[in-house]
Scaffold this motif. Structure first.
Motif, PDB file in Angstrom:
ATOM      1  N   GLU A 102    -122.373  30.546  25.187  1.00 56.81           N
ATOM      2  CA  GLU A 102    -121.621  30.126  24.005  1.00 56.81           C
ATOM      3  C   GLU A 102    -120.115  30.152  24.267  1.00 56.81           C
ATOM      4  N   LEU A 103    -119.627  31.163  24.980  1.00 59.21           N
ATOM      5  CA  LEU A 103    -118.208  31.206  25.329  1.00 59.21           C
ATOM      6  C   LEU A 103    -117.837  30.041  26.249  1.00 59.21           C
ATOM      7  N   ALA A 104    -118.710  29.731  27.196  1.00 62.45           N
ATOM      8  CA  ALA A 104    -118.437  28.633  28.126  1.00 62.45           C
ATOM      9  C   ALA A 104    -118.368  27.301  27.386  1.00 62.45           C
ATOM     10  N   VAL A 105    -119.251  27.090  26.426  1.00 61.97           N
ATOM     11  CA  VAL A 105    -119.211  25.848  25.644  1.00 61.97           C
ATOM     12  C   VAL A 105    -117.938  25.797  24.804  1.00 61.97           C
ATOM     13  N   SER A 106    -117.586  26.903  24.190  1.00 65.49           N
ATOM     14  CA  SER A 106    -116.367  26.940  23.390  1.00 65.49           C
ATOM     15  C   SER A 106    -115.143  26.612  24.244  1.00 65.49           C
ATOM     16  N   ARG A 107    -115.059  27.191  25.428  1.00 64.75           N
ATOM     17  CA  ARG A 107    -113.924  26.917  26.323  1.00 64.75           C
ATOM     18  C   ARG A 107    -113.945  25.457  26.774  1.00 64.75           C
ATOM     19  N   SER A 108    -115.134  24.922  27.056  1.00 64.51           N
ATOM     20  CA  SER A 108    -115.235  23.507  27.449  1.00 64.51           C
ATOM     21  C   SER A 108    -114.733  22.588  26.345  1.00 64.51           C
ATOM     22  N   LEU A 109    -115.063  22.924  25.099  1.00 60.23           N
ATOM     23  CA  LEU A 109    -114.584  22.131  23.969  1.00 60.23           C
ATOM     24  C   LEU A 109    -113.058  22.212  23.863  1.00 60.23           C
ATOM     25  N   HIS A 110    -112.530  23.390  24.076  1.00 56.91           N
ATOM     26  CA  HIS A 110    -111.076  23.554  24.044  1.00 56.91           C
ATOM     27  C   HIS A 110    -110.418  22.665  25.108  1.00 56.91           C
ATOM     28  N   PHE A 111    -110.979  22.658  26.309  1.00 56.98           N
ATOM     29  CA  PHE A 111    -110.447  21.805  27.373  1.00 56.98           C
ATOM     30  C   PHE A 111    -110.506  20.334  26.972  1.00 56.98           C
ATOM     31  N   ARG A 112    -111.615  19.925  26.391  1.00 59.44           N
ATOM     32  CA  ARG A 112    -111.797  18.521  25.985  1.00 59.44           C
ATOM     33  C   ARG A 112    -110.782  18.147  24.913  1.00 59.44           C
ATOM     34  N   ILE A 113    -110.526  19.065  23.986  1.00 59.42           N
ATOM     35  CA  ILE A 113    -109.552  18.829  22.927  1.00 59.42           C
ATOM     36  C   ILE A 113    -108.146  18.750  23.512  1.00 59.42           C
ATOM     37  N   GLN A 114    -107.838  19.623  24.458  1.00 57.02           N
ATOM     38  CA  GLN A 114    -106.535  19.539  25.125  1.00 57.02           C
ATOM     39  C   GLN A 114    -106.370  18.183  25.811  1.00 57.02           C
ATOM     40  N   ALA A 115    -107.413  17.711  26.463  1.00 57.74           N
ATOM     41  CA  ALA A 115    -107.353  16.438  27.179  1.00 57.74           C
ATOM     42  C   ALA A 115    -107.106  15.275  26.228  1.00 57.74           C
ATOM     43  N   SER A 125    -125.967  22.640  20.769  1.00 52.53           N
ATOM     44  CA  SER A 125    -126.531  21.296  20.605  1.00 52.53           C
ATOM     45  C   SER A 125    -125.548  20.390  19.863  1.00 52.53           C
ATOM     46  N   GLY A 126    -124.823  20.940  18.890  1.00 51.68           N
ATOM     47  CA  GLY A 126    -123.816  20.155  18.180  1.00 51.68           C
ATOM     48  C   GLY A 126    -122.663  19.750  19.082  1.00 51.68           C
ATOM     49  N   ALA A 127    -122.238  20.666  19.952  1.00 57.70           N
ATOM     50  CA  ALA A 127    -121.154  20.354  20.882  1.00 57.70           C
ATOM     51  C   ALA A 127    -121.567  19.236  21.835  1.00 57.70           C
ATOM     52  N   VAL A 128    -122.789  19.297  22.319  1.00 49.36           N
ATOM     53  CA  VAL A 128    -123.289  18.272  23.239  1.00 49.36           C
ATOM     54  C   VAL A 128    -123.358  16.919  22.540  1.00 49.36           C
ATOM     55  N   ARG A 129    -123.781  16.917  21.308  1.00 46.68           N
ATOM     56  CA  ARG A 129    -123.920  15.668  20.548  1.00 46.68           C
ATOM     57  C   ARG A 129    -122.565  15.053  20.196  1.00 46.68           C
ATOM     58  N   ARG A 130    -121.614  15.885  19.788  1.00 48.03           N
ATOM     59  CA  ARG A 130    -120.333  15.370  19.294  1.00 48.03           C
ATOM     60  C   ARG A 130    -119.272  15.188  20.367  1.00 48.03           C
ATOM     61  N   CYS A 131    -119.348  15.953  21.416  1.00 53.59           N
ATOM     62  CA  CYS A 131    -118.301  15.947  22.437  1.00 53.59           C
ATOM     63  C   CYS A 131    -118.766  15.093  23.614  1.00 53.59           C
ATOM     64  N   ARG A 132    -118.440  13.826  23.561  1.00 51.12           N
ATOM     65  CA  ARG A 132    -118.914  12.879  24.570  1.00 51.12           C
ATOM     66  C   ARG A 132    -117.871  12.681  25.670  1.00 51.12           C
ATOM     67  N   TYR A 133    -118.372  12.227  26.803  1.00 55.54           N
ATOM     68  CA  TYR A 133    -117.556  11.976  27.989  1.00 55.54           C
ATOM     69  C   TYR A 133    -117.882  10.582  28.511  1.00 55.54           C
ATOM     70  N   ARG A 175    -117.653  20.545  34.991  1.00 60.78           N
ATOM     71  CA  ARG A 175    -118.779  20.799  34.092  1.00 60.78           C
ATOM     72  C   ARG A 175    -118.431  20.437  32.649  1.00 60.78           C
ATOM     73  N   SER A 176    -119.457  20.508  31.781  1.00 60.86           N
ATOM     74  CA  SER A 176    -119.300  20.201  30.357  1.00 60.86           C
ATOM     75  C   SER A 176    -120.308  21.057  29.582  1.00 60.86           C
ATOM     76  N   PRO A 177    -120.313  20.983  28.254  1.00 62.32           N
ATOM     77  CA  PRO A 177    -121.316  21.738  27.490  1.00 62.32           C
ATOM     78  C   PRO A 177    -122.758  21.411  27.879  1.00 62.32           C
ATOM     79  N   ILE A 178    -122.984  20.242  28.451  1.00 62.78           N
ATOM     80  CA  ILE A 178    -124.342  19.859  28.853  1.00 62.78           C
ATOM     81  C   ILE A 178    -124.873  20.802  29.925  1.00 62.78           C
ATOM     82  N   ASP A 179    -124.003  21.330  30.757  1.00 59.89           N
ATOM     83  CA  ASP A 179    -124.439  22.275  31.790  1.00 59.89           C
ATOM     84  C   ASP A 179    -125.063  23.517  31.167  1.00 59.89           C
ATOM     85  N   GLN A 180    -124.463  24.013  30.090  1.00 59.18           N
ATOM     86  CA  GLN A 180    -125.020  25.195  29.419  1.00 59.18           C
ATOM     87  C   GLN A 180    -126.324  24.847  28.698  1.00 59.18           C
ATOM     88  N   LEU A 181    -126.375  23.663  28.093  1.00 56.17           N
ATOM     89  CA  LEU A 181    -127.614  23.202  27.451  1.00 56.17           C
ATOM     90  C   LEU A 181    -128.736  23.135  28.481  1.00 56.17           C
TER      91      LEU A 181
END
Length: 193
Positions: free
Chosen positions: A74-87, A119-127, A98-104
Protein backbone atom coordinates in the motif's frame (compact mmCIF):
# COMPACT_ATOMS: atom_id res chain seq x y z
CA UNK A 1 3.42 24.55 -10.62
CA UNK A 2 2.38 23.92 -7.02
CA UNK A 3 1.88 20.37 -5.78
CA UNK A 4 -1.84 21.11 -5.30
CA UNK A 5 -2.11 22.23 -8.93
CA UNK A 6 -0.20 19.12 -9.99
CA UNK A 7 -2.74 16.94 -8.17
CA UNK A 8 -5.55 18.75 -10.01
CA UNK A 9 -3.71 18.35 -13.33
CA UNK A 10 -3.16 14.63 -12.70
CA UNK A 11 -6.81 14.12 -11.84
CA UNK A 12 -7.84 15.71 -15.13
CA UNK A 13 -4.98 14.22 -17.19
CA UNK A 14 -6.19 12.71 -20.43
CA UNK A 15 -2.91 12.45 -22.30
CA UNK A 16 -1.17 9.56 -20.58
CA UNK A 17 1.15 8.76 -23.48
CA UNK A 18 3.99 10.73 -21.93
CA UNK A 19 4.04 8.55 -18.77
CA UNK A 20 6.15 5.47 -19.54
CA UNK A 21 6.65 2.48 -17.24
CA UNK A 22 9.76 0.34 -17.13
CA UNK A 23 9.02 -2.83 -15.21
CA UNK A 24 10.09 -6.45 -15.20
CA UNK A 25 12.40 -8.81 -13.43
CA UNK A 26 14.12 -7.63 -10.28
CA UNK A 27 17.79 -7.05 -10.98
CA UNK A 28 17.13 -6.76 -14.72
CA UNK A 29 18.73 -3.33 -15.16
CA UNK A 30 15.73 -1.01 -14.77
CA UNK A 31 17.49 1.47 -12.46
CA UNK A 32 20.52 1.60 -14.73
CA UNK A 33 18.30 2.31 -17.73
CA UNK A 34 16.47 5.06 -15.86
CA UNK A 35 19.81 6.64 -14.92
CA UNK A 36 20.75 6.70 -18.62
CA UNK A 37 17.41 8.28 -19.54
CA UNK A 38 17.95 10.92 -16.82
CA UNK A 39 21.44 11.56 -18.19
CA UNK A 40 19.78 12.26 -21.54
CA UNK A 41 17.55 14.89 -19.92
CA UNK A 42 14.30 13.00 -19.32
CA UNK A 43 12.29 13.09 -16.09
CA UNK A 44 12.64 9.79 -14.26
CA UNK A 45 11.06 8.45 -11.08
CA UNK A 46 12.71 5.72 -9.01
CA UNK A 47 11.19 2.50 -7.77
CA UNK A 48 8.91 3.37 -4.86
CA UNK A 49 9.57 0.08 -3.09
CA UNK A 50 13.32 0.61 -2.81
CA UNK A 51 12.74 4.05 -1.28
CA UNK A 52 10.27 2.64 1.23
CA UNK A 53 12.67 -0.10 2.31
CA UNK A 54 15.39 2.52 2.92
CA UNK A 55 12.98 4.74 4.87
CA UNK A 56 11.60 1.88 6.95
CA UNK A 57 15.11 0.65 7.76
CA UNK A 58 16.21 4.16 8.70
CA UNK A 59 13.19 4.84 10.94
CA UNK A 60 12.93 1.34 12.40
CA UNK A 61 9.59 0.78 10.70
CA UNK A 62 8.21 -2.63 9.81
CA UNK A 63 6.36 -1.91 6.54
CA UNK A 64 8.83 -4.10 4.68
CA UNK A 65 8.25 -6.84 2.10
CA UNK A 66 9.57 -9.45 4.56
CA UNK A 67 7.73 -8.24 7.72
CA UNK A 68 4.46 -6.59 6.63
CA UNK A 69 4.10 -7.11 2.87
CA UNK A 70 0.53 -5.81 2.62
CA UNK A 71 1.38 -2.50 4.29
CA UNK A 72 4.53 -2.26 2.18
CA UNK A 73 2.43 -2.75 -0.99
CA UNK A 74 0.00 0.00 0.00
CA UNK A 75 2.86 2.41 0.74
CA UNK A 76 4.50 1.55 -2.59
CA UNK A 77 1.28 2.26 -4.48
CA UNK A 78 0.80 5.53 -2.63
CA UNK A 79 4.36 6.62 -3.48
CA UNK A 80 3.87 5.55 -7.12
CA UNK A 81 0.75 7.71 -7.31
CA UNK A 82 2.66 10.64 -5.85
CA UNK A 83 5.34 10.21 -8.52
CA UNK A 84 2.69 10.06 -11.26
CA UNK A 85 1.06 13.22 -9.92
CA UNK A 86 4.41 15.00 -9.82
CA UNK A 87 5.02 13.97 -13.44
CA UNK A 88 1.69 15.49 -14.47
CA UNK A 89 3.10 18.88 -13.53
CA UNK A 90 6.18 18.46 -15.73
CA UNK A 91 6.47 18.92 -19.48
CA UNK A 92 7.48 16.10 -21.78
CA UNK A 93 7.92 12.37 -21.26
CA UNK A 94 8.45 10.89 -17.79
CA UNK A 95 9.78 7.40 -17.09
CA UNK A 96 8.81 5.34 -14.05
CA UNK A 97 10.52 2.39 -12.39
CA UNK A 98 7.43 0.22 -11.90
CA UNK A 99 3.81 1.28 -11.32
CA UNK A 100 0.89 0.31 -9.04
CA UNK A 101 0.31 -2.66 -11.36
CA UNK A 102 3.47 -4.28 -9.99
CA UNK A 103 1.95 -4.37 -6.50
CA UNK A 104 -1.37 -5.64 -7.88
CA UNK A 105 0.44 -8.44 -9.71
CA UNK A 106 2.32 -9.40 -6.53
CA UNK A 107 -0.88 -9.51 -4.47
CA UNK A 108 -2.63 -11.64 -7.08
CA UNK A 109 0.36 -13.98 -7.45
CA UNK A 110 0.56 -14.51 -3.68
CA UNK A 111 -3.24 -14.92 -3.32
CA UNK A 112 -3.64 -11.87 -1.12
CA UNK A 113 -6.84 -9.81 -1.18
CA UNK A 114 -6.39 -6.65 -3.22
CA UNK A 115 -7.48 -3.54 -1.29
CA UNK A 116 -9.77 -1.13 -3.13
CA UNK A 117 -7.08 1.54 -2.80
CA UNK A 118 -4.77 -0.55 -4.99
CA UNK A 119 -7.38 -1.70 -7.50
CA UNK A 120 -8.66 1.89 -7.72
CA UNK A 121 -5.15 3.23 -8.28
CA UNK A 122 -4.55 0.72 -11.07
CA UNK A 123 -7.85 1.61 -12.73
CA UNK A 124 -7.53 5.40 -12.48
CA UNK A 125 -3.80 5.94 -12.84
CA UNK A 126 -3.03 5.06 -16.44
CA UNK A 127 0.27 5.13 -18.32
CA UNK A 128 1.41 4.87 -21.92
CA UNK A 129 0.13 1.57 -23.35
CA UNK A 130 3.71 0.68 -24.34
CA UNK A 131 5.39 -0.77 -21.25
CA UNK A 132 9.06 -1.76 -21.33
CA UNK A 133 9.93 -4.98 -19.53
CA UNK A 134 13.36 -5.95 -18.25
CA UNK A 135 13.68 -9.71 -18.80
CA UNK A 136 15.39 -12.10 -16.40
CA UNK A 137 19.13 -11.58 -16.81
CA UNK A 138 21.14 -13.75 -14.40
CA UNK A 139 24.48 -12.28 -15.48
CA UNK A 140 23.63 -8.85 -14.01
CA UNK A 141 21.34 -9.89 -11.13
CA UNK A 142 22.62 -8.97 -7.67
CA UNK A 143 21.13 -8.73 -4.21
CA UNK A 144 21.54 -5.65 -2.02
CA UNK A 145 20.04 -4.27 1.21
CA UNK A 146 16.75 -3.41 -0.54
CA UNK A 147 16.66 -6.55 -2.71
CA UNK A 148 17.13 -9.50 -0.40
CA UNK A 149 15.47 -12.15 -2.56
CA UNK A 150 17.38 -14.33 -4.99
CA UNK A 151 17.16 -14.81 -8.73
CA UNK A 152 14.67 -17.68 -8.39
CA UNK A 153 12.17 -15.37 -6.66
CA UNK A 154 12.76 -12.73 -9.33
CA UNK A 155 11.95 -15.32 -12.00
CA UNK A 156 8.74 -16.29 -10.21
CA UNK A 157 7.48 -12.70 -10.28
CA UNK A 158 8.25 -12.11 -13.96
CA UNK A 159 5.53 -14.07 -15.81
CA UNK A 160 2.61 -12.98 -13.60
CA UNK A 161 3.81 -9.38 -13.78
CA UNK A 162 3.83 -9.32 -17.58
CA UNK A 163 0.45 -11.09 -17.63
CA UNK A 164 -1.08 -8.46 -15.32
CA UNK A 165 0.06 -5.60 -17.54
CA UNK A 166 -1.24 -7.32 -20.67
CA UNK A 167 -4.57 -8.17 -19.02
CA UNK A 168 -4.98 -4.46 -18.20
CA UNK A 169 -4.51 -3.42 -21.83
CA UNK A 170 -0.81 -2.60 -21.92
CA UNK A 171 1.56 -3.81 -24.66
CA UNK A 172 4.75 -5.18 -23.17
CA UNK A 173 8.00 -4.72 -25.11
CA UNK A 174 10.89 -6.76 -23.76
CA UNK A 175 14.11 -4.80 -23.39
CA UNK A 176 17.09 -6.27 -25.23
CA UNK A 177 19.89 -7.79 -23.16
CA UNK A 178 22.50 -5.28 -24.26
CA UNK A 179 24.40 -2.26 -22.97
CA UNK A 180 22.44 0.55 -21.34
CA UNK A 181 22.90 3.06 -24.19
CA UNK A 182 21.40 0.60 -26.68
CA UNK A 183 18.55 -0.13 -24.27
CA UNK A 184 17.78 3.58 -23.98
CA UNK A 185 17.92 3.92 -27.78
CA UNK A 186 15.47 0.99 -28.05
CA UNK A 187 13.00 2.63 -25.65
CA UNK A 188 13.18 6.04 -27.29
CA UNK A 189 13.04 4.57 -30.80
CA UNK A 190 10.00 2.46 -29.95
CA UNK A 191 8.25 5.55 -28.58
CA UNK A 192 9.30 7.68 -31.54
CA UNK A 193 11.14 10.16 -29.31
Amino acid sequence: MSLEAAYDTAAAERDVDRFIVITGCSGGGKSTLLAELARRGFAVFPEAGRQIVKEQDWTGGDALPWTDPERFAELAVSRSLHFRIQAAGLPGPAFFDRSPIDQLAWMERTSRPVPTTISGAVRRCRYNRAVFVAPPWPEIFATDPERRHGFKAALEEYGPLVAAYERLGYRCAELPRTDVAARADFVLGTLGI
